[in-house]
Design a protein around this motif. Structure first.
Motif, mmCIF file in Angstrom:
data_model
loop_
_atom_site.group_PDB
_atom_site.id
_atom_site.type_symbol
_atom_site.label_atom_id
_atom_site.label_comp_id
_atom_site.label_asym_id
_atom_site.label_seq_id
_atom_site.Cartn_x
_atom_site.Cartn_y
_atom_site.Cartn_z
ATOM 1 N N CYS A 12 56.654 97.471 37.500
ATOM 2 C CA CYS A 12 56.829 97.546 38.885
ATOM 3 C C CYS A 12 56.049 98.527 39.487
ATOM 4 N N LEU A 13 56.194 99.725 38.975
ATOM 5 C CA LEU A 13 55.602 100.894 39.417
ATOM 6 C C LEU A 13 54.235 100.987 39.660
ATOM 7 N N VAL A 14 53.694 100.129 38.882
ATOM 8 C CA VAL A 14 52.217 99.834 38.742
ATOM 9 C C VAL A 14 51.946 98.845 39.777
ATOM 10 N N PHE A 15 52.565 97.696 39.513
ATOM 11 C CA PHE A 15 52.154 96.408 40.111
ATOM 12 C C PHE A 15 52.321 96.367 41.540
ATOM 13 N N LEU A 16 53.463 97.056 41.978
ATOM 14 C CA LEU A 16 53.832 96.838 43.550
ATOM 15 C C LEU A 16 52.884 97.516 44.329
ATOM 16 N N PRO A 17 52.206 98.574 44.201
ATOM 17 C CA PRO A 17 51.510 99.407 45.005
ATOM 18 C C PRO A 17 50.168 98.504 45.173
ATOM 19 N N ILE A 18 49.377 97.919 43.870
ATOM 20 C CA ILE A 18 48.428 97.171 43.841
ATOM 21 C C ILE A 18 48.677 95.830 44.965
ATOM 22 N N TYR A 19 49.984 95.342 44.658
ATOM 23 C CA TYR A 19 50.119 94.213 45.457
ATOM 24 C C TYR A 19 50.191 94.405 46.790
ATOM 25 N N TRP A 20 50.807 95.666 47.283
ATOM 26 C CA TRP A 20 50.823 95.832 48.709
ATOM 27 C C TRP A 20 49.409 96.145 49.315
ATOM 28 N N SER A 21 48.690 96.780 48.425
ATOM 29 C CA SER A 21 47.222 97.403 48.853
ATOM 30 C C SER A 21 46.548 96.101 49.330
ATOM 31 N N LEU A 22 46.838 94.663 48.630
ATOM 32 C CA LEU A 22 46.127 93.383 48.921
ATOM 33 C C LEU A 22 46.831 92.816 50.211
ATOM 34 N N ALA A 23 47.634 93.532 50.813
ATOM 35 C CA ALA A 23 48.552 92.530 51.920
ATOM 36 C C ALA A 23 47.416 92.079 52.986
ATOM 37 N N GLY A 24 45.998 92.386 53.099
ATOM 38 C CA GLY A 24 45.226 92.376 54.136
ATOM 39 C C GLY A 24 44.208 91.058 53.527
ATOM 40 N N HIS A 25 44.407 90.693 52.253
ATOM 41 C CA HIS A 25 43.804 89.533 51.717
ATOM 42 C C HIS A 25 44.713 88.545 50.903
ATOM 43 N N PRO A 26 45.253 87.701 51.779
ATOM 44 C CA PRO A 26 46.230 86.999 51.182
ATOM 45 C C PRO A 26 46.087 85.979 49.919
#
Length: 470
Positions: A12-26
Protein backbone atom coordinates in the motif's frame (compact mmCIF):
# COMPACT_ATOMS: atom_id res chain seq x y z
CA UNK A 1 -2.67 -11.92 0.85
CA UNK A 2 -4.48 -10.69 3.93
CA UNK A 3 -5.32 -7.02 4.46
CA UNK A 4 -3.73 -7.20 7.92
CA UNK A 5 -0.40 -8.66 6.77
CA UNK A 6 2.86 -6.64 6.83
CA UNK A 7 3.36 -7.42 3.13
CA UNK A 8 0.05 -5.78 2.24
CA UNK A 9 0.91 -2.69 4.29
CA UNK A 10 4.21 -2.31 2.43
CA UNK A 11 2.47 -2.73 -0.93
CA UNK A 12 0.00 0.00 0.00
CA UNK A 13 2.86 2.39 0.77
CA UNK A 14 4.05 1.89 -2.80
CA UNK A 15 0.71 1.54 -4.57
CA UNK A 16 -1.32 4.42 -3.11
CA UNK A 17 1.04 7.29 -4.11
CA UNK A 18 1.18 5.95 -7.67
CA UNK A 19 -2.59 5.56 -7.73
CA UNK A 20 -3.19 9.10 -6.46
CA UNK A 21 -0.73 10.53 -8.95
CA UNK A 22 -2.96 9.20 -11.77
CA UNK A 23 -6.09 10.96 -10.50
CA UNK A 24 -6.04 13.24 -13.55
CA UNK A 25 -6.01 10.23 -15.86
CA UNK A 26 -9.12 8.18 -14.95
CA UNK A 27 -8.59 5.39 -17.49
CA UNK A 28 -4.99 4.78 -16.46
CA UNK A 29 -5.96 4.91 -12.81
CA UNK A 30 -8.79 2.41 -13.23
CA UNK A 31 -6.51 0.15 -15.26
CA UNK A 32 -4.02 0.21 -12.40
CA UNK A 33 -6.81 -0.62 -9.98
CA UNK A 34 -7.89 -3.61 -12.09
CA UNK A 35 -4.34 -4.92 -12.48
CA UNK A 36 -3.68 -4.55 -8.74
CA UNK A 37 -6.90 -6.41 -7.94
CA UNK A 38 -6.04 -9.36 -10.14
CA UNK A 39 -2.49 -9.43 -8.84
CA UNK A 40 -3.76 -9.44 -5.25
CA UNK A 41 -6.30 -12.14 -6.05
CA UNK A 42 -3.63 -14.30 -7.69
CA UNK A 43 -1.61 -14.33 -4.46
CA UNK A 44 -4.19 -16.78 -3.08
CA UNK A 45 -4.28 -19.22 -5.98
CA UNK A 46 -3.13 -17.97 -9.41
CA UNK A 47 -5.86 -19.83 -11.28
CA UNK A 48 -8.49 -17.92 -9.26
CA UNK A 49 -7.55 -14.76 -11.15
CA UNK A 50 -8.18 -16.49 -14.50
CA UNK A 51 -11.52 -17.82 -13.25
CA UNK A 52 -12.57 -14.32 -12.15
CA UNK A 53 -11.46 -12.85 -15.49
CA UNK A 54 -13.44 -15.40 -17.48
CA UNK A 55 -16.47 -15.03 -15.21
CA UNK A 56 -16.41 -11.23 -15.45
CA UNK A 57 -16.09 -11.40 -19.23
CA UNK A 58 -19.16 -13.64 -19.46
CA UNK A 59 -21.14 -11.24 -17.25
CA UNK A 60 -20.06 -8.31 -19.44
CA UNK A 61 -21.03 -10.19 -22.62
CA UNK A 62 -24.44 -11.01 -21.19
CA UNK A 63 -24.96 -7.36 -20.34
CA UNK A 64 -24.08 -6.31 -23.88
CA UNK A 65 -26.44 -8.97 -25.22
CA UNK A 66 -29.24 -7.58 -23.07
CA UNK A 67 -28.44 -4.11 -24.37
CA UNK A 68 -28.71 -5.26 -27.99
CA UNK A 69 -31.76 -7.44 -27.34
CA UNK A 70 -33.69 -4.54 -25.85
CA UNK A 71 -36.58 -5.85 -23.81
CA UNK A 72 -35.85 -9.49 -24.58
CA UNK A 73 -35.84 -11.70 -21.48
CA UNK A 74 -33.68 -14.57 -22.78
CA UNK A 75 -30.23 -13.08 -22.03
CA UNK A 76 -31.48 -11.81 -18.65
CA UNK A 77 -32.85 -15.20 -17.58
CA UNK A 78 -29.80 -16.99 -18.99
CA UNK A 79 -27.45 -14.62 -17.18
CA UNK A 80 -29.12 -15.12 -13.80
CA UNK A 81 -29.20 -18.86 -14.34
CA UNK A 82 -25.50 -18.97 -15.25
CA UNK A 83 -24.51 -16.79 -12.27
CA UNK A 84 -26.53 -18.93 -9.86
CA UNK A 85 -25.33 -22.20 -11.41
CA UNK A 86 -21.71 -21.07 -11.17
CA UNK A 87 -22.04 -20.48 -7.44
CA UNK A 88 -24.07 -23.63 -6.76
CA UNK A 89 -21.79 -25.89 -8.80
CA UNK A 90 -18.52 -24.65 -7.29
CA UNK A 91 -19.67 -24.29 -3.71
CA UNK A 92 -22.49 -26.77 -3.15
CA UNK A 93 -21.92 -29.71 -5.48
CA UNK A 94 -20.07 -31.82 -2.92
CA UNK A 95 -22.61 -30.99 -0.21
CA UNK A 96 -25.47 -32.00 -2.52
CA UNK A 97 -23.61 -35.15 -3.60
CA UNK A 98 -22.98 -36.29 -0.03
CA UNK A 99 -26.59 -35.55 0.99
CA UNK A 100 -27.95 -37.43 -2.03
CA UNK A 101 -25.61 -40.33 -1.35
CA UNK A 102 -26.75 -40.56 2.28
CA UNK A 103 -30.40 -40.58 1.25
CA UNK A 104 -29.77 -43.30 -1.32
CA UNK A 105 -27.93 -45.45 1.20
CA UNK A 106 -30.98 -45.35 3.44
CA UNK A 107 -32.93 -47.04 0.63
CA UNK A 108 -30.20 -49.57 -0.16
CA UNK A 109 -28.80 -47.86 -3.27
CA UNK A 110 -25.33 -46.47 -3.93
CA UNK A 111 -24.68 -43.04 -5.45
CA UNK A 112 -22.54 -42.97 -8.61
CA UNK A 113 -21.99 -39.21 -8.67
CA UNK A 114 -18.28 -38.32 -8.99
CA UNK A 115 -16.40 -36.67 -6.14
CA UNK A 116 -15.61 -32.99 -6.70
CA UNK A 117 -11.89 -32.24 -6.94
CA UNK A 118 -11.83 -28.45 -6.85
CA UNK A 119 -11.74 -25.53 -4.43
CA UNK A 120 -14.19 -22.66 -4.81
CA UNK A 121 -12.47 -19.31 -5.47
CA UNK A 122 -12.09 -17.00 -2.49
CA UNK A 123 -15.01 -14.58 -2.22
CA UNK A 124 -17.11 -16.41 -4.83
CA UNK A 125 -20.31 -15.78 -2.86
CA UNK A 126 -19.64 -12.05 -2.78
CA UNK A 127 -18.69 -11.41 -6.40
CA UNK A 128 -21.51 -13.69 -7.60
CA UNK A 129 -24.11 -11.62 -5.76
CA UNK A 130 -22.55 -8.46 -7.18
CA UNK A 131 -22.77 -9.98 -10.67
CA UNK A 132 -26.46 -10.71 -10.05
CA UNK A 133 -27.01 -7.06 -9.10
CA UNK A 134 -25.34 -5.98 -12.36
CA UNK A 135 -27.47 -8.34 -14.46
CA UNK A 136 -30.65 -7.17 -12.72
CA UNK A 137 -29.67 -3.53 -13.27
CA UNK A 138 -29.09 -4.08 -17.00
CA UNK A 139 -32.17 -6.29 -17.29
CA UNK A 140 -34.30 -3.45 -15.94
CA UNK A 141 -32.56 -0.76 -18.02
CA UNK A 142 -30.51 -2.25 -20.90
CA UNK A 143 -29.01 1.15 -21.70
CA UNK A 144 -27.05 0.93 -18.43
CA UNK A 145 -24.82 -1.89 -19.70
CA UNK A 146 -21.16 -1.08 -19.04
CA UNK A 147 -17.90 -1.52 -20.88
CA UNK A 148 -15.68 -4.55 -20.33
CA UNK A 149 -13.14 -2.63 -18.16
CA UNK A 150 -15.99 -1.23 -16.03
CA UNK A 151 -17.36 -4.72 -15.35
CA UNK A 152 -13.86 -6.03 -14.60
CA UNK A 153 -13.35 -3.20 -12.12
CA UNK A 154 -16.72 -3.71 -10.44
CA UNK A 155 -16.32 -7.45 -9.88
CA UNK A 156 -12.65 -7.28 -8.91
CA UNK A 157 -12.63 -4.12 -6.76
CA UNK A 158 -10.17 -5.40 -4.20
CA UNK A 159 -11.46 -3.82 -0.96
CA UNK A 160 -14.70 -5.80 -1.38
CA UNK A 161 -13.48 -8.76 -3.47
CA UNK A 162 -12.72 -11.20 -0.66
CA UNK A 163 -15.47 -10.66 1.92
CA UNK A 164 -17.71 -7.80 0.88
CA UNK A 165 -19.62 -5.66 1.67
CA UNK A 166 -21.85 -6.63 -1.27
CA UNK A 167 -22.05 -3.66 -3.60
CA UNK A 168 -25.00 -2.93 -5.85
CA UNK A 169 -23.95 -2.20 -9.41
CA UNK A 170 -25.94 1.02 -9.63
CA UNK A 171 -24.30 2.39 -6.48
CA UNK A 172 -20.80 1.51 -7.64
CA UNK A 173 -21.16 3.00 -11.10
CA UNK A 174 -22.83 6.12 -9.73
CA UNK A 175 -19.50 6.89 -8.07
CA UNK A 176 -17.34 6.06 -11.07
CA UNK A 177 -19.53 8.30 -13.26
CA UNK A 178 -19.04 11.47 -11.25
CA UNK A 179 -18.11 14.37 -13.50
CA UNK A 180 -14.47 15.39 -13.75
CA UNK A 181 -15.23 18.88 -12.46
CA UNK A 182 -16.55 17.44 -9.18
CA UNK A 183 -14.61 14.22 -9.36
CA UNK A 184 -13.50 12.69 -6.09
CA UNK A 185 -13.08 9.09 -7.20
CA UNK A 186 -9.36 8.37 -7.45
CA UNK A 187 -8.46 10.82 -4.68
CA UNK A 188 -8.67 10.14 -0.95
CA UNK A 189 -12.06 10.84 0.62
CA UNK A 190 -12.00 11.99 4.24
CA UNK A 191 -8.45 10.82 4.85
CA UNK A 192 -8.58 11.15 8.66
CA UNK A 193 -11.81 9.19 8.78
CA UNK A 194 -10.24 6.50 6.58
CA UNK A 195 -7.20 6.21 8.86
CA UNK A 196 -9.41 6.16 11.97
CA UNK A 197 -11.53 3.35 10.53
CA UNK A 198 -8.44 1.33 9.61
CA UNK A 199 -6.99 1.83 13.11
CA UNK A 200 -10.23 0.81 14.83
CA UNK A 201 -10.69 -2.15 12.48
CA UNK A 202 -7.17 -3.41 13.20
CA UNK A 203 -7.82 -3.19 16.94
CA UNK A 204 -11.08 -5.11 16.62
CA UNK A 205 -9.70 -7.84 14.37
CA UNK A 206 -5.99 -8.21 15.01
CA UNK A 207 -6.11 -7.76 18.80
CA UNK A 208 -9.56 -8.40 20.25
CA UNK A 209 -11.11 -10.95 17.86
CA UNK A 210 -7.84 -12.88 17.56
CA UNK A 211 -7.43 -13.02 21.35
CA UNK A 212 -11.00 -14.27 21.78
CA UNK A 213 -10.44 -16.92 19.15
CA UNK A 214 -7.18 -18.21 20.60
CA UNK A 215 -7.96 -17.95 24.32
CA UNK A 216 -11.71 -18.46 24.65
CA UNK A 217 -13.46 -19.91 21.61
CA UNK A 218 -11.25 -22.37 19.72
CA UNK A 219 -10.09 -24.49 22.70
CA UNK A 220 -13.68 -25.03 23.88
CA UNK A 221 -15.12 -25.86 20.48
CA UNK A 222 -12.25 -28.29 19.88
CA UNK A 223 -12.89 -30.28 23.07
CA UNK A 224 -16.32 -29.27 24.40
CA UNK A 225 -16.63 -32.34 26.64
CA UNK A 226 -13.59 -31.21 28.65
CA UNK A 227 -15.09 -27.89 29.73
CA UNK A 228 -17.56 -27.06 32.46
CA UNK A 229 -21.01 -25.70 31.69
CA UNK A 230 -20.15 -22.11 32.59
CA UNK A 231 -17.05 -22.29 30.39
CA UNK A 232 -19.18 -23.50 27.48
CA UNK A 233 -21.49 -20.52 27.99
CA UNK A 234 -18.44 -18.25 28.10
CA UNK A 235 -17.20 -19.67 24.80
CA UNK A 236 -20.60 -18.99 23.23
CA UNK A 237 -20.45 -15.41 24.47
CA UNK A 238 -16.87 -15.23 23.24
CA UNK A 239 -17.83 -16.30 19.74
CA UNK A 240 -20.65 -13.76 19.56
CA UNK A 241 -18.08 -11.10 20.36
CA UNK A 242 -15.42 -12.63 18.11
CA UNK A 243 -17.50 -12.83 14.94
CA UNK A 244 -18.75 -9.28 15.43
CA UNK A 245 -15.28 -7.86 16.08
CA UNK A 246 -13.81 -9.95 13.25
CA UNK A 247 -16.30 -9.09 10.52
CA UNK A 248 -17.03 -5.54 11.65
CA UNK A 249 -13.28 -4.98 12.01
CA UNK A 250 -12.72 -6.25 8.48
CA UNK A 251 -15.47 -3.96 7.20
CA UNK A 252 -13.91 -0.96 8.93
CA UNK A 253 -10.51 -1.72 7.40
CA UNK A 254 -11.79 -2.11 3.84
CA UNK A 255 -14.08 0.91 4.22
CA UNK A 256 -11.04 2.95 5.15
CA UNK A 257 -9.03 1.51 2.25
CA UNK A 258 -11.86 2.28 -0.18
CA UNK A 259 -11.99 5.88 1.07
CA UNK A 260 -8.28 6.17 0.34
CA UNK A 261 -9.07 4.97 -3.19
CA UNK A 262 -11.85 7.54 -3.47
CA UNK A 263 -14.88 5.24 -3.04
CA UNK A 264 -17.61 5.08 -0.39
CA UNK A 265 -18.61 1.55 0.57
CA UNK A 266 -22.15 0.73 1.71
CA UNK A 267 -22.75 0.55 5.46
CA UNK A 268 -22.55 -3.05 6.65
CA UNK A 269 -22.95 -2.79 10.44
CA UNK A 270 -25.11 -0.64 12.69
CA UNK A 271 -24.30 -1.93 16.20
CA UNK A 272 -26.23 -5.21 15.80
CA UNK A 273 -26.05 -6.28 19.44
CA UNK A 274 -28.22 -3.30 20.39
CA UNK A 275 -31.10 -4.80 18.36
CA UNK A 276 -34.43 -5.22 20.17
CA UNK A 277 -35.67 -8.11 18.01
CA UNK A 278 -34.49 -10.32 15.16
CA UNK A 279 -35.94 -8.11 12.43
CA UNK A 280 -34.04 -5.20 13.95
CA UNK A 281 -30.92 -7.38 14.15
CA UNK A 282 -31.01 -8.03 10.41
CA UNK A 283 -31.21 -4.32 9.66
CA UNK A 284 -27.96 -3.94 11.63
CA UNK A 285 -25.93 -7.10 10.91
CA UNK A 286 -24.30 -7.65 7.48
CA UNK A 287 -26.65 -5.03 6.06
CA UNK A 288 -25.48 -5.49 2.47
CA UNK A 289 -26.41 -9.20 2.55
CA UNK A 290 -29.72 -8.82 4.37
CA UNK A 291 -30.82 -6.02 2.03
CA UNK A 292 -29.76 -8.13 -0.97
CA UNK A 293 -31.83 -11.09 0.28
CA UNK A 294 -34.75 -8.73 0.86
CA UNK A 295 -34.63 -7.03 -2.56
CA UNK A 296 -33.63 -9.95 -4.79
CA UNK A 297 -35.28 -12.93 -3.06
CA UNK A 298 -37.88 -11.96 -0.44
CA UNK A 299 -39.68 -9.26 -2.47
CA UNK A 300 -39.65 -11.21 -5.79
CA UNK A 301 -41.21 -14.17 -3.90
CA UNK A 302 -44.08 -11.88 -2.96
CA UNK A 303 -42.76 -10.21 0.17
CA UNK A 304 -45.67 -9.33 2.45
CA UNK A 305 -48.15 -8.75 -0.39
CA UNK A 306 -49.69 -12.25 -0.55
CA UNK A 307 -51.11 -12.67 2.92
CA UNK A 308 -49.70 -13.35 6.38
CA UNK A 309 -49.02 -17.06 5.88
CA UNK A 310 -47.20 -16.59 2.58
CA UNK A 311 -45.17 -13.78 4.14
CA UNK A 312 -43.87 -16.13 6.84
CA UNK A 313 -42.97 -18.72 4.20
CA UNK A 314 -41.07 -16.05 2.28
CA UNK A 315 -39.24 -15.08 5.47
CA UNK A 316 -38.21 -18.70 6.09
CA UNK A 317 -37.08 -19.09 2.47
CA UNK A 318 -34.99 -15.93 2.60
CA UNK A 319 -33.31 -16.90 5.88
CA UNK A 320 -32.60 -20.45 4.68
CA UNK A 321 -30.93 -19.05 1.57
CA UNK A 322 -28.99 -16.64 3.78
CA UNK A 323 -27.80 -19.59 5.86
CA UNK A 324 -26.81 -21.69 2.85
CA UNK A 325 -25.05 -18.69 1.28
CA UNK A 326 -22.57 -18.81 4.15
CA UNK A 327 -21.52 -22.38 3.50
CA UNK A 328 -22.34 -25.88 2.28
CA UNK A 329 -23.00 -27.45 5.65
CA UNK A 330 -26.09 -28.44 7.60
CA UNK A 331 -24.90 -26.19 10.42
CA UNK A 332 -25.61 -23.14 8.25
CA UNK A 333 -28.99 -24.56 7.24
CA UNK A 334 -29.94 -24.90 10.91
CA UNK A 335 -28.59 -21.43 11.67
CA UNK A 336 -30.67 -19.86 8.89
CA UNK A 337 -33.74 -21.87 9.88
CA UNK A 338 -33.42 -20.76 13.53
CA UNK A 339 -33.35 -17.12 12.50
CA UNK A 340 -36.24 -17.63 10.10
CA UNK A 341 -38.36 -19.33 12.76
CA UNK A 342 -37.41 -16.63 15.25
CA UNK A 343 -38.69 -13.91 12.92
CA UNK A 344 -41.90 -15.91 12.33
CA UNK A 345 -42.46 -16.20 16.11
CA UNK A 346 -41.83 -12.47 16.43
CA UNK A 347 -44.35 -11.73 13.66
CA UNK A 348 -46.89 -14.06 15.29
CA UNK A 349 -46.51 -12.31 18.64
CA UNK A 350 -47.04 -8.98 16.92
CA UNK A 351 -50.15 -10.33 15.15
CA UNK A 352 -51.61 -11.47 18.48
CA UNK A 353 -51.00 -8.05 19.98
CA UNK A 354 -48.51 -9.09 22.64
CA UNK A 355 -47.12 -6.06 24.50
CA UNK A 356 -43.62 -4.81 23.76
CA UNK A 357 -40.84 -5.72 26.17
CA UNK A 358 -38.72 -3.08 27.94
CA UNK A 359 -35.66 -2.14 25.92
CA UNK A 360 -33.13 -3.88 28.16
CA UNK A 361 -35.16 -7.09 28.24
CA UNK A 362 -35.75 -7.08 24.47
CA UNK A 363 -32.06 -6.48 23.75
CA UNK A 364 -31.00 -9.20 26.19
CA UNK A 365 -33.43 -11.78 24.80
CA UNK A 366 -32.41 -10.98 21.22
CA UNK A 367 -28.72 -11.30 22.06
CA UNK A 368 -29.24 -14.62 23.86
CA UNK A 369 -31.13 -16.01 20.85
CA UNK A 370 -28.45 -14.79 18.43
CA UNK A 371 -25.72 -16.27 20.63
CA UNK A 372 -27.39 -19.70 20.73
CA UNK A 373 -27.82 -19.61 16.95
CA UNK A 374 -24.13 -18.71 16.53
CA UNK A 375 -23.27 -22.09 18.07
CA UNK A 376 -24.46 -23.80 14.88
CA UNK A 377 -22.66 -21.20 12.75
CA UNK A 378 -19.34 -21.88 14.53
CA UNK A 379 -19.57 -25.64 15.04
CA UNK A 380 -18.07 -28.03 12.51
CA UNK A 381 -21.18 -30.23 12.57
CA UNK A 382 -24.70 -30.30 13.98
CA UNK A 383 -23.76 -33.03 16.54
CA UNK A 384 -20.92 -30.83 17.82
CA UNK A 385 -23.30 -27.88 18.17
CA UNK A 386 -25.81 -30.04 20.05
CA UNK A 387 -23.00 -31.30 22.31
CA UNK A 388 -22.12 -27.69 23.14
CA UNK A 389 -25.73 -26.84 23.96
CA UNK A 390 -26.28 -30.04 25.94
CA UNK A 391 -23.21 -29.25 28.01
CA UNK A 392 -24.84 -26.08 29.28
CA UNK A 393 -26.90 -28.10 31.74
CA UNK A 394 -25.03 -31.42 31.81
CA UNK A 395 -21.28 -31.36 31.16
CA UNK A 396 -18.90 -34.24 32.03
CA UNK A 397 -16.52 -31.59 33.43
CA UNK A 398 -19.12 -30.28 35.88
CA UNK A 399 -20.80 -26.91 36.20
CA UNK A 400 -18.00 -24.53 37.19
CA UNK A 401 -14.21 -24.50 36.89
CA UNK A 402 -12.95 -20.94 37.14
CA UNK A 403 -9.43 -21.74 35.97
CA UNK A 404 -10.68 -22.89 32.55
CA UNK A 405 -11.48 -19.43 31.26
CA UNK A 406 -9.65 -16.04 31.18
CA UNK A 407 -12.64 -14.26 32.68
CA UNK A 408 -11.20 -10.78 33.06
CA UNK A 409 -10.26 -10.56 29.41
CA UNK A 410 -13.59 -11.92 28.18
CA UNK A 411 -15.70 -9.72 30.45
CA UNK A 412 -13.51 -6.72 29.72
CA UNK A 413 -14.04 -7.06 25.97
CA UNK A 414 -17.78 -7.59 26.52
CA UNK A 415 -17.96 -4.42 28.61
CA UNK A 416 -15.99 -2.53 25.97
CA UNK A 417 -18.36 -3.62 23.17
CA UNK A 418 -21.59 -2.83 25.02
CA UNK A 419 -20.21 0.25 26.74
CA UNK A 420 -19.07 1.95 23.53
CA UNK A 421 -21.66 0.68 21.04
CA UNK A 422 -24.32 3.31 21.81
CA UNK A 423 -21.71 6.08 21.45
CA UNK A 424 -19.75 4.71 18.48
CA UNK A 425 -20.71 7.39 15.95
CA UNK A 426 -20.17 10.23 18.42
CA UNK A 427 -16.79 8.81 19.41
CA UNK A 428 -15.92 8.53 15.71
CA UNK A 429 -16.77 12.17 14.99
CA UNK A 430 -14.83 13.42 18.01
CA UNK A 431 -11.79 11.26 17.24
CA UNK A 432 -11.63 12.27 13.58
CA UNK A 433 -11.96 15.97 14.46
CA UNK A 434 -9.23 15.61 17.09
CA UNK A 435 -6.86 13.88 14.65
CA UNK A 436 -7.48 16.61 12.09
CA UNK A 437 -6.56 19.26 14.67
CA UNK A 438 -3.34 17.41 15.49
CA UNK A 439 -2.30 17.67 11.86
CA UNK A 440 -0.42 15.27 9.57
CA UNK A 441 2.76 15.11 11.64
CA UNK A 442 1.46 14.51 15.13
CA UNK A 443 -1.74 12.74 14.03
CA UNK A 444 0.14 10.41 11.70
CA UNK A 445 2.71 9.63 14.39
CA UNK A 446 -0.04 8.81 16.89
CA UNK A 447 -1.77 6.44 14.47
CA UNK A 448 1.53 4.77 13.58
CA UNK A 449 2.20 4.28 17.30
CA UNK A 450 -1.24 2.73 17.78
CA UNK A 451 -0.68 0.37 14.85
CA UNK A 452 2.60 -0.76 16.41
CA UNK A 453 0.84 -1.35 19.74
CA UNK A 454 -1.90 -3.37 18.00
CA UNK A 455 0.69 -5.50 16.20
CA UNK A 456 2.65 -6.03 19.42
CA UNK A 457 -0.51 -7.18 21.22
CA UNK A 458 -1.64 -9.46 18.40
CA UNK A 459 -1.03 -13.22 18.30
CA UNK A 460 1.83 -14.52 16.18
CA UNK A 461 1.18 -15.00 12.47
CA UNK A 462 -1.37 -13.35 10.21
CA UNK A 463 -4.93 -14.00 11.48
CA UNK A 464 -7.45 -14.91 8.82
CA UNK A 465 -10.90 -13.35 8.62
CA UNK A 466 -13.93 -15.54 9.35
CA UNK A 467 -15.83 -14.35 6.29
CA UNK A 468 -12.96 -15.23 3.93
CA UNK A 469 -14.48 -18.74 4.00
CA UNK A 470 -17.68 -17.54 2.38
Amino acid sequence: MSFVSPEFALLCLVFLPIYWSLAGHPRAQRSLLIVSAYGLYATWVPVFAWVLLAYSTVIWALGRWMQRAGAGRLPWVLGLWLAGSFLVFLKYYEFARETFQTLLQLTGFVSLLPVADWVAPVGVSFFTFQAVSYLVMVGRAPALARSWPDVLLFLSFWPTLFAGPIWRAEHFFAQTDETDSARRVGRPRHAWLALYLITLGLLQKVVLASWLSAQVVDPVYKYPDQYASVSLAAAMLGYSLQIFLDFAGYTLVVTGLALLLGYRLPVNFRQPYLARNLSDFWTRWHVSLSSFIRDYIYIPLGGNRLGWGRTQLNVLTGMLISGLWHGANWTFVVWGLLHGLGVVVQNTAKLWGMPAWPRWAAQTLTFVFVTVAWVFFRADSVPQALLMLQGLWHSPAGFWQAEQMPWWGLLGIAALVWGLSPWALRWQRLSVAWLARLGPGLGGALLALLWCVWLYGAPEGVPSFIYYRF
